[in-house]
Structure formats: structure tokens, C-alpha cells
Scaffold this motif. Structure first.
Motif, PDB file in Angstrom:
ATOM      1  N   ILE A 117      12.662  59.779  21.978  1.00 21.45           N
ATOM      2  CA  ILE A 117      11.822  58.990  21.379  1.00 21.45           C
ATOM      3  C   ILE A 117      10.741  58.989  21.929  1.00 21.45           C
ATOM      4  O   ILE A 117       9.687  58.885  20.972  1.00 21.45           O
ATOM      5  N   ALA A 118      10.571  59.559  23.019  1.00 24.41           N
ATOM      6  CA  ALA A 118       9.040  59.256  23.513  1.00 24.41           C
ATOM      7  C   ALA A 118       8.189  60.911  22.950  1.00 24.41           C
ATOM      8  O   ALA A 118       6.983  60.968  22.367  1.00 24.41           O
ATOM      9  N   THR A 119       9.446  61.897  22.527  1.00 24.85           N
ATOM     10  CA  THR A 119       8.668  63.216  21.666  1.00 24.85           C
ATOM     11  C   THR A 119       8.454  62.578  20.754  1.00 24.85           C
ATOM     12  O   THR A 119       7.532  63.033  20.232  1.00 24.85           O
ATOM     13  N   LEU A 120       9.413  62.248  19.745  1.00 20.17           N
ATOM     14  CA  LEU A 120       9.387  61.917  18.638  1.00 20.17           C
ATOM     15  C   LEU A 120       7.705  60.752  18.292  1.00 20.17           C
ATOM     16  O   LEU A 120       7.197  60.712  17.197  1.00 20.17           O
ATOM     17  N   LEU A 121       7.688  59.608  19.073  1.00 27.51           N
ATOM     18  CA  LEU A 121       6.318  58.573  19.632  1.00 27.51           C
ATOM     19  C   LEU A 121       5.400  59.781  19.496  1.00 27.51           C
ATOM     20  O   LEU A 121       4.328  58.952  18.281  1.00 27.51           O
ATOM     21  N   SER A 122       5.087  60.797  20.669  1.00 22.53           N
ATOM     22  CA  SER A 122       3.656  60.779  20.169  1.00 22.53           C
ATOM     23  C   SER A 122       3.609  62.026  19.029  1.00 22.53           C
ATOM     24  O   SER A 122       2.342  62.735  18.493  1.00 22.53           O
ATOM     25  N   LEU A 123       4.315  62.734  19.058  1.00 27.32           N
ATOM     26  CA  LEU A 123       4.242  63.881  17.529  1.00 27.32           C
ATOM     27  C   LEU A 123       3.318  63.030  16.431  1.00 27.32           C
ATOM     28  O   LEU A 123       3.106  63.512  15.857  1.00 27.32           O
ATOM     29  N   LEU A 178       2.492  67.872  23.967  1.00 27.62           N
ATOM     30  CA  LEU A 178       3.170  68.269  25.220  1.00 27.62           C
ATOM     31  C   LEU A 178       2.725  66.476  26.019  1.00 27.62           C
ATOM     32  O   LEU A 178       3.215  66.184  27.228  1.00 27.62           O
ATOM     33  N   TRP A 179       1.375  67.221  26.210  1.00 21.56           N
ATOM     34  CA  TRP A 179       0.399  65.992  26.874  1.00 21.56           C
ATOM     35  C   TRP A 179       0.921  64.757  26.470  1.00 21.56           C
ATOM     36  O   TRP A 179       0.908  63.785  27.057  1.00 21.56           O
ATOM     37  N   MET A 180       0.140  64.571  24.781  1.00 18.19           N
ATOM     38  CA  MET A 180       1.326  63.162  24.700  1.00 18.19           C
ATOM     39  C   MET A 180       2.483  62.343  24.902  1.00 18.19           C
ATOM     40  O   MET A 180       2.377  61.151  25.448  1.00 18.19           O
ATOM     41  N   THR A 181       3.797  63.650  25.208  1.00 14.03           N
ATOM     42  CA  THR A 181       5.011  62.949  25.162  1.00 14.03           C
ATOM     43  C   THR A 181       4.956  62.597  27.276  1.00 14.03           C
ATOM     44  O   THR A 181       5.339  61.326  26.979  1.00 14.03           O
ATOM     45  N   ALA A 182       4.377  63.228  27.909  1.00 14.37           N
ATOM     46  CA  ALA A 182       4.603  62.458  28.499  1.00 14.37           C
ATOM     47  C   ALA A 182       3.650  61.678  28.933  1.00 14.37           C
ATOM     48  O   ALA A 182       3.993  60.491  29.985  1.00 14.37           O
ATOM     49  N   ARG A 220      21.386  61.425  30.622  1.00 12.91           N
ATOM     50  CA  ARG A 220      22.057  61.053  29.069  1.00 12.91           C
ATOM     51  C   ARG A 220      20.749  59.647  28.765  1.00 12.91           C
ATOM     52  O   ARG A 220      20.315  60.876  27.249  1.00 12.91           O
ATOM     53  N   HIS A 221      20.791  59.473  29.008  1.00 14.77           N
ATOM     54  CA  HIS A 221      20.294  58.218  28.988  1.00 14.77           C
ATOM     55  C   HIS A 221      18.406  58.617  28.763  1.00 14.77           C
ATOM     56  O   HIS A 221      17.572  58.415  28.320  1.00 14.77           O
ATOM     57  N   LEU A 222      18.144  59.354  30.417  1.00 17.20           N
ATOM     58  CA  LEU A 222      16.990  60.079  30.611  1.00 17.20           C
ATOM     59  C   LEU A 222      16.342  60.904  29.674  1.00 17.20           C
ATOM     60  O   LEU A 222      15.511  59.890  28.634  1.00 17.20           O
ATOM     61  N   VAL A 223      17.237  61.445  28.926  1.00 18.28           N
ATOM     62  CA  VAL A 223      17.337  62.075  27.492  1.00 18.28           C
ATOM     63  C   VAL A 223      17.098  61.931  26.574  1.00 18.28           C
ATOM     64  O   VAL A 223      16.043  62.355  25.966  1.00 18.28           O
ATOM     65  N   LYS A 224      17.704  60.654  25.744  1.00 17.09           N
ATOM     66  CA  LYS A 224      17.791  60.310  24.295  1.00 17.09           C
ATOM     67  C   LYS A 224      15.588  59.454  24.998  1.00 17.09           C
ATOM     68  O   LYS A 224      15.542  58.915  23.963  1.00 17.09           O
ATOM     69  N   ASP A 225      15.106  58.429  26.152  1.00 17.70           N
ATOM     70  CA  ASP A 225      14.425  57.949  25.794  1.00 17.70           C
ATOM     71  C   ASP A 225      13.198  58.867  26.170  1.00 17.70           C
ATOM     72  O   ASP A 225      12.154  58.955  24.929  1.00 17.70           O
ATOM     73  N   MET A 226      13.071  60.721  26.776  1.00 24.64           N
ATOM     74  CA  MET A 226      12.379  61.482  26.573  1.00 24.64           C
ATOM     75  C   MET A 226      12.532  62.039  25.262  1.00 24.64           C
ATOM     76  O   MET A 226      10.999  61.994  24.671  1.00 24.64           O
ATOM     77  N   PHE A 270       5.534  58.448  27.580  1.00 22.59           N
ATOM     78  CA  PHE A 270       6.746  57.806  28.225  1.00 22.59           C
ATOM     79  C   PHE A 270       5.933  57.733  29.784  1.00 22.59           C
ATOM     80  O   PHE A 270       7.721  56.669  29.397  1.00 22.59           O
ATOM     81  N   ALA A 271       5.608  57.687  30.229  1.00 22.85           N
ATOM     82  CA  ALA A 271       4.994  56.913  31.219  1.00 22.85           C
ATOM     83  C   ALA A 271       4.416  55.375  31.159  1.00 22.85           C
ATOM     84  O   ALA A 271       4.958  55.161  31.461  1.00 22.85           O
ATOM     85  N   ALA A 272       4.154  55.789  29.942  1.00 22.75           N
ATOM     86  CA  ALA A 272       3.616  54.516  29.797  1.00 22.75           C
ATOM     87  C   ALA A 272       5.071  53.331  28.953  1.00 22.75           C
ATOM     88  O   ALA A 272       4.532  52.521  29.542  1.00 22.75           O
ATOM     89  N   ILE A 273       5.382  54.074  28.607  1.00 22.85           N
ATOM     90  CA  ILE A 273       6.420  53.240  28.287  1.00 22.85           C
ATOM     91  C   ILE A 273       7.669  52.645  28.984  1.00 22.85           C
ATOM     92  O   ILE A 273       7.669  51.514  29.368  1.00 22.85           O
ATOM     93  N   THR A 274       7.867  53.656  30.583  1.00 24.57           N
ATOM     94  CA  THR A 274       8.186  53.200  31.493  1.00 24.57           C
ATOM     95  C   THR A 274       7.679  52.419  32.001  1.00 24.57           C
ATOM     96  O   THR A 274       8.131  51.152  32.846  1.00 24.57           O
ATOM     97  N   LEU A 275       6.546  52.240  32.813  1.00 23.92           N
ATOM     98  CA  LEU A 275       5.756  51.481  33.198  1.00 23.92           C
ATOM     99  C   LEU A 275       5.908  49.622  32.881  1.00 23.92           C
ATOM    100  O   LEU A 275       6.031  49.012  33.494  1.00 23.92           O
ATOM    101  N   VAL A 276       5.408  50.151  31.054  1.00 20.91           N
ATOM    102  CA  VAL A 276       5.529  48.659  30.916  1.00 20.91           C
ATOM    103  C   VAL A 276       7.160  47.839  30.381  1.00 20.91           C
ATOM    104  O   VAL A 276       6.408  46.615  30.996  1.00 20.91           O
ATOM    105  N   THR A 277       8.287  48.928  30.204  1.00 20.75           N
ATOM    106  CA  THR A 277       9.243  48.316  30.915  1.00 20.75           C
ATOM    107  C   THR A 277       9.518  47.836  31.549  1.00 20.75           C
ATOM    108  O   THR A 277      11.012  47.867  31.829  1.00 20.75           O
ATOM    109  N   TYR A 278       9.176  48.671  32.768  1.00 16.31           N
ATOM    110  CA  TYR A 278      10.040  48.540  34.614  1.00 16.31           C
ATOM    111  C   TYR A 278      10.089  47.490  34.821  1.00 16.31           C
ATOM    112  O   TYR A 278       9.445  46.220  34.549  1.00 16.31           O
TER     113      TYR A 278
END
Length: 96
Positions: free
Chosen positions: A75-81, A11-15, A67-73, A18-26
Motif C-alpha cells: 500500500i505504501a508503494t502504491l501511494l508513493s508511486l 524507493l525512497w518515497m516508499t520508505a 503478511r500484514h507487514l507486506v500488505k502495508d508495504m 511507510f515510515a510516516a504512516i506507521t508513525l502517525v497511526t502508532y
């Protein structure tokens, strides 16, 4: 790692992922009559300003796609796991 601890770490790793990917690609190009885009690989928030050449009026458009927000989340969950599984696999086990 016990299941409860793994779930909490996931859970922590997902957050964090997600924050890191969002900030880097902003991408913010509003100062150039461009747009601001948030989200990767799917843009879930877009804001743009522009001026109509013939009338001289300024306009703004905002687009939010849940829907795109959920898809990004997801993907972040799969990456963190995946990162947690790799961490547990290659972590040195203490000698017993």
C-alpha cells in the motif's frame, strides 16, 4: 524523469511514506493495561500486557503478522508511486 531516477525516487518515497504512516497511526496504550499496535491499515505488530484477576499474575502477549507487514508495504508503494506520478504530471516543465 528517466526510468532509473524514477525507480530510485520511488524507493525512497516508499520508505518515507511507510515510515510516516506507521508513525502517525502508532498506538501505545500499554500504561493502561492496553496494547501497543503498529501498522495501518493492517496491524502487523501487537503487544499487550495484562493481569489475571484471580491469580494476580502478569502476562504478556506479542503478535507479529508478516503478511500484514507486506500488505502495508505494498500500500505504501502504491501511494508513493501515485504521488510521484502526480508530481511529474503537474511539475512545471522548463521552457526549451
Amino acid at each position: 524523469m528517466p526510468n532509473k531516477q524514477f525507480a530510485l525516487a520511488g524507493l525512497w518515497m516508499t520508505a518515507i511514506v511507510f515510515a510516516a504512516i506507521t508513525l502517525v497511526t502508532y498506538h501505545n496504550d500499554l500504561y493502561n493495561d492496553g496494547s501497543m499496535e503498529v501498522g495501518f491499515p493492517f496491524v502487523f505488530y501487537r503487544k499487550s500486557y495484562g493481569m489475571n484477576i484471580s491469580t494476580g499474575e502478569m502476562g504478556m502477549a506479542v503478535s507479529v503478522k508478516p503478511r500484514h507487514l507486506v500488505k502495508d508495504m505494498v500500500i505504501a508503494t502504491l501511494l508513493s508511486l501515485g504521488l510521484l506520478v502526480l508530481w511529474n504530471r503537474f511539475k512545471k516543465q522548463p521552457d526549451r
